[in-house]
Design an enzyme around this catalytic site. Structure first.
Site, mmCIF file in Angstrom:
data_model
loop_
_atom_site.group_PDB
_atom_site.id
_atom_site.type_symbol
_atom_site.label_atom_id
_atom_site.label_comp_id
_atom_site.label_asym_id
_atom_site.label_seq_id
_atom_site.Cartn_x
_atom_site.Cartn_y
_atom_site.Cartn_z
ATOM 1 N N TYR A 121 -2.451 -1.206 10.410
ATOM 2 C CA TYR A 121 -2.332 -1.347 8.948
ATOM 3 C C TYR A 121 -0.977 -0.820 8.471
ATOM 4 C CZ TYR A 121 -3.982 -1.095 4.054
ATOM 5 O OH TYR A 121 -4.148 -1.241 2.684
ATOM 6 N N SER A 151 0.866 -1.177 0.000
ATOM 7 C CA SER A 151 0.000 0.000 0.000
ATOM 8 C C SER A 151 0.899 1.223 0.000
ATOM 9 C CB SER A 151 -0.841 -0.012 1.287
ATOM 10 O OG SER A 151 -1.451 1.243 1.511
HETATM 11 P P1 NAD Z 1 -11.544 -6.083 -0.259
HETATM 12 O O1 NAD Z 1 -12.141 -5.937 1.101
HETATM 13 O O2 NAD Z 1 -12.371 -5.721 -1.453
HETATM 14 O O3 NAD Z 1 -11.020 -7.580 -0.460
HETATM 15 C C1 NAD Z 1 -10.311 -8.254 0.544
HETATM 16 C C2 NAD Z 1 -10.253 -9.722 0.223
HETATM 17 O O4 NAD Z 1 -9.582 -10.392 1.299
HETATM 18 C C3 NAD Z 1 -11.640 -10.373 0.111
HETATM 19 O O5 NAD Z 1 -11.607 -11.378 -0.874
HETATM 20 C C4 NAD Z 1 -11.825 -10.997 1.499
HETATM 21 O O6 NAD Z 1 -12.736 -12.079 1.518
HETATM 22 C C5 NAD Z 1 -10.405 -11.453 1.767
HETATM 23 N N1 NAD Z 1 -10.158 -11.713 3.185
HETATM 24 C C6 NAD Z 1 -10.446 -10.924 4.246
HETATM 25 N N2 NAD Z 1 -10.090 -11.532 5.386
HETATM 26 C C7 NAD Z 1 -9.567 -12.727 5.033
HETATM 27 C C8 NAD Z 1 -9.034 -13.827 5.771
HETATM 28 N N3 NAD Z 1 -8.950 -13.801 7.108
HETATM 29 N N4 NAD Z 1 -8.604 -14.904 5.075
HETATM 30 C C9 NAD Z 1 -8.692 -14.954 3.723
HETATM 31 N N5 NAD Z 1 -9.182 -13.947 2.985
HETATM 32 C C10 NAD Z 1 -9.620 -12.858 3.639
HETATM 33 O O7 NAD Z 1 -10.193 -5.240 -0.200
HETATM 34 P P2 NAD Z 1 -9.268 -4.593 -1.351
HETATM 35 O O8 NAD Z 1 -9.409 -3.129 -1.267
HETATM 36 O O9 NAD Z 1 -9.445 -5.275 -2.644
HETATM 37 O O10 NAD Z 1 -7.834 -4.921 -0.732
HETATM 38 C C11 NAD Z 1 -6.987 -5.928 -1.242
HETATM 39 C C12 NAD Z 1 -5.562 -5.621 -0.811
HETATM 40 O O11 NAD Z 1 -5.156 -4.355 -1.356
HETATM 41 C C13 NAD Z 1 -5.377 -5.518 0.706
HETATM 42 O O12 NAD Z 1 -4.143 -6.117 1.085
HETATM 43 C C14 NAD Z 1 -5.325 -4.028 0.936
HETATM 44 O O13 NAD Z 1 -4.606 -3.700 2.095
HETATM 45 C C15 NAD Z 1 -4.613 -3.566 -0.324
HETATM 46 N N6 NAD Z 1 -4.808 -2.163 -0.634
HETATM 47 C C16 NAD Z 1 -6.066 -1.677 -0.892
HETATM 48 C C17 NAD Z 1 -6.205 -0.329 -1.181
HETATM 49 C C18 NAD Z 1 -7.532 0.271 -1.483
HETATM 50 O O14 NAD Z 1 -7.609 1.503 -1.539
HETATM 51 N N7 NAD Z 1 -8.587 -0.507 -1.675
HETATM 52 C C19 NAD Z 1 -5.080 0.518 -1.217
HETATM 53 C C20 NAD Z 1 -3.836 -0.025 -0.943
HETATM 54 C C21 NAD Z 1 -3.707 -1.362 -0.659
#
Ligand code: NAD
Length: 260
Positions: A155, A142
């Protein structure tokens, strides 16, 4: 070039992980999906990806806070496909709170899922990658692996840890045809971000509209959310042979956020 490779993509039932799974499947990569979701919906998703792209799409519902379930996920992927060539450590959660009020169980959950789980998937994937002399490890970090924001202590700590893990694994695997990189997105409008808008509004005492305008997009000079498709395209590039010399890197894709 990626055709017939085999990938494990954690947290691929939603958001960025789902976008990455679709992008890999679109290039002929067999995908092991993982993440939470209602059984019928996940099964429909698995079938659709397999049918639309003519690849094998499997699903394992491991809770990645549990090392035994991670071991089973990685073993099943090897057993199904014969190899795990590409590992995308994407699953992640967020919780927003002042540090003194941060619930300790939520703090530990974030560290377990966003950092410790990556150690476990990587330690299971690396021996096979070394044997085959090829591998790609892509860790979803991130912008918060590079800079901090208030109220996100768990985080930010986990994502900074992912940066260190990425560099270390890259050094250990560089001579084996394996690369290990981190993608550092800015804000992408997924369920993870949507969920934190009301919490951030509460923590800062401002409206939800003000959170989007003055907190989220204020950080990004483009004033645009990064898209799932843009992050997925970067993951596909990092998995390709053209990216063989990119390892140990932290790839910012954040609309200029961390350039400031
Ligand atoms: P999201 O909530 O849409 O998806 C998260 C996924 O992780 C889902 O499939 C969920 O079921 C799964 N998950 C949650 N807990 C779990 C567990 N205990 N075991 C297995 N699977 C689990 O989130 P996203 O925004 O797509 O985020 C995905 C990644 O990208 C994360 O690592 C997040 O930190 C990172 N990220 C997101 C953003 C953003 O702005 N959305 C920015 C930077 C980094």
């Amino acid at each position: 070039m990626l055709k017939d490779r085999n990938a494990v993509i954690t947290g691929s039932t939603s958001g960025i992980g789902l976008g990455i799974a679709e992008a890999f499947a679109g290039r002929g990569v067999n995908v092991m999906l993982n993440g939470f979701g209602e059984t019928a919906q996940v099964e429909a998703l698995r079938r659709r990806i397999a049918a639309e792209h003519g690849v094998r799409a499997e699903y394992h519902g491991a809770d990645l806070r549990r090392p035994d379930e991670i071991a089973d996920l990685m073993a099943q992927a090897e057993a199904c496909f014969g190899a795990v060539d590409i590992l995308v450590n994407n699953a992640g959660i967020q919780f927003v709170s002042p540090v003194e009020d941060f619930p300790p169980d939520k703090w530990c959950d974030i560290i377990e899922l966003n950092l410790v789980a990556l150690f476990h998937t990587i330690r299971h994937a690396v021996p096979g990658m070394k044997r085959r002399g090829w591998g790609r490890i892509i860790n979803m970090a991130s912008a918060h692996a590079l800079v901090a924001s208030p109220f996100k202590s768990a985080y930010v700590a986990a994502k900074h840890g992912v940066a260190g893990l990425t560099k270390t694994v890259a050094l250990e695997t560089a001579a084996f045809g394996i690369t290990c990189n981190a993608i550092c997105p800015g804000y992408v409008l997924t369920p993870l971000v949507q969920k934190q808008i009301p919490d951030t509004a509460r923590a800062r005492g401002i409206s939800e509209e003000a959170v989007v305008r003055d907190v989220l997009l204020a950080a990004q000079p483009t004033k645009q959310f990064v898209t799932v498709e843009q992050v997925a395209a970067l993951a596909v590039f990092l998995a390709g042979d053209e990216a063989a010399s990119i390892t140990g890197s932290l790839q910012a894709i954040d609309g200029g956020w961390t350039a400031q």
